[in-house]
Design a protein around this motif. Structure first.
Motif, short mmCIF file in Angstrom:
data_model
loop_
_atom_site.label_atom_id
_atom_site.label_comp_id
_atom_site.label_asym_id
_atom_site.label_seq_id
_atom_site.Cartn_x
_atom_site.Cartn_y
_atom_site.Cartn_z
N ASP A 381 35.11 54.49 28.33
CA ASP A 381 34.17 53.44 28.76
C ASP A 381 34.75 52.15 28.18
O ASP A 381 34.45 51.76 27.05
CB ASP A 381 32.78 53.70 28.19
N LEU A 382 35.56 51.44 28.96
CA LEU A 382 36.46 50.44 28.41
C LEU A 382 36.32 49.09 29.11
O LEU A 382 36.28 49.02 30.34
CB LEU A 382 37.90 50.95 28.53
N MET A 383 36.27 48.03 28.30
CA MET A 383 36.30 46.66 28.79
C MET A 383 37.55 45.98 28.23
O MET A 383 37.92 46.21 27.08
CB MET A 383 35.06 45.89 28.33
N TYR A 384 38.18 45.13 29.04
CA TYR A 384 39.38 44.40 28.65
C TYR A 384 39.02 42.92 28.53
O TYR A 384 38.47 42.34 29.47
CB TYR A 384 40.49 44.57 29.68
N ILE A 385 39.37 42.29 27.40
CA ILE A 385 38.99 40.91 27.13
C ILE A 385 40.25 40.11 26.76
O ILE A 385 41.08 40.57 25.96
CB ILE A 385 37.97 40.83 25.98
N GLU A 386 40.38 38.92 27.37
CA GLU A 386 41.53 38.05 27.11
C GLU A 386 41.46 37.51 25.68
O GLU A 386 40.44 36.98 25.24
CB GLU A 386 41.55 36.91 28.11
N ARG A 387 42.60 37.61 24.96
CA ARG A 387 42.63 37.28 23.55
C ARG A 387 42.67 35.80 23.26
O ARG A 387 42.34 35.37 22.15
CB ARG A 387 43.85 37.93 22.90
N SER A 388 43.10 34.97 24.23
CA SER A 388 43.30 33.55 23.97
C SER A 388 42.01 32.73 24.04
O SER A 388 42.00 31.55 23.71
CB SER A 388 44.31 32.96 24.96
N MET A 389 40.90 33.34 24.44
CA MET A 389 39.65 32.60 24.56
C MET A 389 39.01 32.37 23.19
O MET A 389 39.29 33.08 22.22
CB MET A 389 38.67 33.37 25.45
N GLN A 390 38.15 31.37 23.13
CA GLN A 390 37.37 31.12 21.92
C GLN A 390 36.32 32.23 21.75
O GLN A 390 35.94 32.90 22.71
CB GLN A 390 36.70 29.76 21.99
N LEU A 391 35.84 32.39 20.54
CA LEU A 391 34.92 33.47 20.22
C LEU A 391 33.67 33.48 21.10
O LEU A 391 33.28 34.54 21.62
CB LEU A 391 34.53 33.41 18.74
N PRO A 392 32.99 32.33 21.33
CA PRO A 392 31.81 32.36 22.21
C PRO A 392 32.13 32.83 23.63
O PRO A 392 31.34 33.56 24.24
CB PRO A 392 31.33 30.91 22.20
N SER A 393 33.29 32.43 24.14
CA SER A 393 33.69 32.86 25.48
C SER A 393 33.98 34.36 25.52
O SER A 393 33.70 35.03 26.51
CB SER A 393 34.92 32.08 25.96
N MET A 394 34.57 34.87 24.44
CA MET A 394 34.80 36.31 24.37
C MET A 394 33.48 37.07 24.44
O MET A 394 33.35 38.04 25.20
CB MET A 394 35.52 36.66 23.07
N LYS A 395 32.51 36.64 23.67
CA LYS A 395 31.22 37.34 23.64
C LYS A 395 30.54 37.27 25.01
O LYS A 395 29.97 38.26 25.50
CB LYS A 395 30.32 36.74 22.57
N SER A 396 30.59 36.11 25.64
CA SER A 396 29.97 35.95 26.96
C SER A 396 30.67 36.85 27.98
O SER A 396 30.00 37.47 28.83
CB SER A 396 30.05 34.48 27.40
N THR A 397 32.00 36.92 27.91
CA THR A 397 32.74 37.76 28.84
C THR A 397 32.43 39.24 28.61
O THR A 397 32.35 40.03 29.56
CB THR A 397 34.26 37.52 28.70
N ILE A 398 32.23 39.63 27.37
CA ILE A 398 31.84 41.01 27.06
C ILE A 398 30.51 41.34 27.72
O ILE A 398 30.33 42.43 28.29
CB ILE A 398 31.80 41.24 25.54
N VAL A 399 29.56 40.41 27.69
CA VAL A 399 28.28 40.62 28.37
C VAL A 399 28.51 40.85 29.86
O VAL A 399 27.94 41.77 30.47
CB VAL A 399 27.35 39.41 28.15
N HIS A 400 29.33 39.99 30.46
CA HIS A 400 29.64 40.08 31.89
C HIS A 400 30.25 41.43 32.24
O HIS A 400 29.80 42.12 33.17
CB HIS A 400 30.60 38.94 32.25
N GLU A 401 31.28 41.82 31.49
CA GLU A 401 31.98 43.07 31.79
C GLU A 401 31.14 44.29 31.47
O GLU A 401 31.25 45.32 32.14
CB GLU A 401 33.30 43.13 31.03
N PHE A 402 30.27 44.18 30.47
CA PHE A 402 29.40 45.31 30.13
C PHE A 402 28.42 45.60 31.27
O PHE A 402 28.12 46.76 31.56
CB PHE A 402 28.65 45.02 28.82
N GLN A 403 27.94 44.54 31.93
CA GLN A 403 27.10 44.78 33.11
C GLN A 403 27.88 45.53 34.17
O GLN A 403 27.37 46.48 34.78
CB GLN A 403 26.58 43.46 33.69
#
Length: 606
Positions: A381-403
């Motif tokens: 059960d895997l999500m891929y997140i871009e490493r170059s983003m700022q921390l708030p953007s990472m968290k927001s993207t995790i929400v998006h991909e988790f949906q």
């Protein structure tokens, strides 16, 4: 007697293949799927569709009438008729490429014209029970209605036919029905063929984004000129989530075909500091690459893998774990759906690394295959997140991909609809992923910026339809994201600000536009179809009332400046629309497509 023996043989053979699913669970799910194939039913509890393997208390006894207890012992050769083969039913094995038993299809595709459509390709459903027709084309959906001047037009056999003339009852046509003029907004002119107002909405009245109609020649609109559709997007393009392609040679994963929704034991156990090889899609090169990642943190509901060579601090990783465990996990699972946990390790895996291109994050269907099926699957059960983003953007993207991840659990793994990830459904999945971000951090101002800023809103100006996901056009797809986000928020507001609609949409079994249309008829207007609601949505982008059907409920973030179309003709996909300026009177073009409607708009308040 032979019929009895054949039936018992069939039961024994069938049960021997049901290692992980009871007969009752299969029957319950198939019956439920068939009952809901042509309509939306959100009342089903998905937990009722699967049962513990040992729970057979409710499986009914099988009775054989007119059969004595010792009949089988006494049966002799004389009881069997050699030429009686009429009752033989071959055992159907879905996924072997052969149509057997009561299967309608098995892994194949057909031209949609064989099913009464005008074009497109229909793919076999993953349970072999029928055809997935989301990619099929027809001029209109049977039973749907629209207005053409004062006439109510109804779709009969895929074509429009006049059903009623509202002028005969001194009414006007609105949303495919006759209404008293006092019930309509005086700023809007639906009648034609001469439309009043300083603006006109030109809309393709169809929910099929594959279908294209011409607006006709827009000769009466001012300042018209040939239009270029070559869009220039500035440097530093906004990041978005993307979807890597699944290799074409792969069929439906065993996890779906065999209903093994969860491994009994974790595939492999890892400890902090362990390394593993991940296959990561590089959106810059367009191919997978094998990378080594280290397990950096494990929380209650997630584990964090970081690509070696990435400079991400332990404090940032801990912040992500804390936020996921205390906020993100509950926000998504409470309001959208549940986690599958296909690998049985009890946590969601998050990979942080270099994704290439402009990707912010992604999930991939490839990870639903075991390593034996596809060597480059990561089977998690895997999500891929871009490493170059700022921390708030990472968290927001995790929400998006988790949906996306929990949405896939429902549609693909539980319902077995392997085709639900196709592009015709993408606007719903993406709209809900951005709805999750909206719940997490508020209005997605970057999406509103796309609609208002001239560097990005060219496709919106030119009538881009978010029902057709322009996945392979990096310019138009921004408009798709922006419009899908704003539309789903408009749906939430017009539905009485109910965020519960998100889970209702996901639990809908048709996995197409009807999942949203059901929400519209349930909470907004019982006589509306999806087209009627999209028309109101597009009108709200211009009228921007503080309340009512042409408003965003007074939420201050939703302010728009949609540019007018300035060309002399436009081809619109289903659900697409443009606004044109009018000198006060606009005449409907005689060469407009059959599904094109026009609405005059008075924005002056006169």
């Amino acid at each position: 007697m032979k019929k009895i023996l054949c039936f018992l043989f069939f039961i024994l053979i069938f049960c021997s293949s049901c290692e992980n699913v009871t007969l009752k669970s299969v029957a319950d799910y198939v019956d439920n799927k068939k009952d809901n194939d042509s309509q939306i039913n959100n009342d089903n509890d998905p937990d009722d569709q699967y049962h513990d393997e040992d729970d057979i208390s409710e499986v009914p006894d099988i009775e054989f009438p007119d059969m004595e207890e010792n009949d089988l012992e006494e049966a002799g050769d004389d009881d069997i008729e050699e030429d009686d083969t009429s009752s033989f039913i071959p055992i159907a094995v879905c996924g072997n490429g052969k149509v057997e038993g009561n299967e309608v299809c098995d892994g194949n595709s057909i031209d949609c014209t064989e099913l009464g459509f005008t074009g497109g390709t229909a793919h076999c459903k993953s349970d072999c029970s029928g055809w997935s027709t989301g990619g099929c084309l027809r001029d209109c959906e049977p039973g749907s209605k629209k207005c053409d001047g004062s006439s109510v037009m109804e779709c009969v056999n895929g074509q429009w036919s006049e059903a009623e003339n509202c002028s005969e009852t001194f009414g006007i046509c609105r949303g495919g029905r006759c209404m008293d003029p006092s019930e309509t907004d005086s700023r809007l002119d639906f009648e034609g063929p001469s439309f009043s107002g300083d603006k006109v909405l030109v809309y393709h009245y169809s929910v099929n984004g594959e279908h294209i109609n011409s607006s006709g020649t827009l000769t009466t609109a001012p300042t018209l000129s040939p239009l270029s559709t070559s869009y220039s997007v500035p440097e530093g393009m906004l990041r978005s989530d993307l979807r890597p392609p699944v290799p074409e040679h792969l069929g439906v994963p065993d996890i779906i075909k065999n209903r093994h929704l969860k491994m009994h034991e974790p595939v492999k156990s890892f400890s902090l500091g362990d390394k593993d090889t991940f296959y990561v899609y590089d959106f810059g090169s367009g191919s997978n690459r094998a990378v080594t990642a280290t397990l950096r943190n494990v929380g209650t509901y997630c584990e964090i893998w970081v690509e070696d060579g990435s400079t991400i601090s332990n404090s940032n990783i801990q912040s992500i774990v804390d936020e996921f465990d205390s906020v993100i996990y509950y926000l998504v699972t409470d309001n959208f759906y549940d986690v599958a946990d296909i690998d049985g390790n009890g946590v969601v895996s998050i990979f942080i690394g270099n994704l290439g291109g402009y990707a912010a994050g992604y999930i991939t269907w490839s990870d639903f295959y075991t390593k034996q099926e596809y060597s480059q699957s990561n089977f998690r059960d895997l999500m891929y997140i871009e490493r170059s983003m700022q921390l708030p953007s990472m968290k927001s993207t995790i929400v998006h991909e988790f949906q996306h991840l929990v949405h896939a659990n429902r549609n693909l793994l539980i319902e077995g609809d392997w085709n639900s990830g196709n592009l015709y459904y993408r606007w719903i999945d993406e709209g809900l992923a951005m709805a999750a971000q909206h719940m997490y951090e508020g209005a997605q101002t970057d999406k509103i910026y796309i609609l208002n800023h001239s560097s990005y809103n060219g496709p919106t100006r030119d009538g881009n339809s978010f029902l057709y996901w322009d996945y392979y056009d990096q310019h138009k797809v921004y408009s798709d994201y922006a419009m899908a986000y704003v539309f789903i928020q408009y749906l939430r507001i017009q539905s009485g600000n109910k965020t519960s609609i998100y889970r209702e949409i996901i639990e809908c079994l048709t996995n197409d536009y009807r999942c949203v249309e059901n929400i519209v008829t349930k909470y907004v207007h019982p006589e509306y179809n999806l087209n009627d609601f999209i028309v109101d949505f597009r009108l709200s982008l211009i009228l921007q009332d503080d309340s009512g059907p042409y408003s965003f409920g007074g939420e201050s973030a939703f302010k728009f400046n949609i540019p007018a179309f300035t060309g002399s003709q436009v081809n619109l996909r289903g659900g697409g629309g443009v606004f044109i300026n009018s000198p006060g009177t606009f005449i409907k073009p005689s060469n407009a497509g059959s599904n094109i409607i026009f609405i005059g708009i008075d924005t002056t308040g006169n």
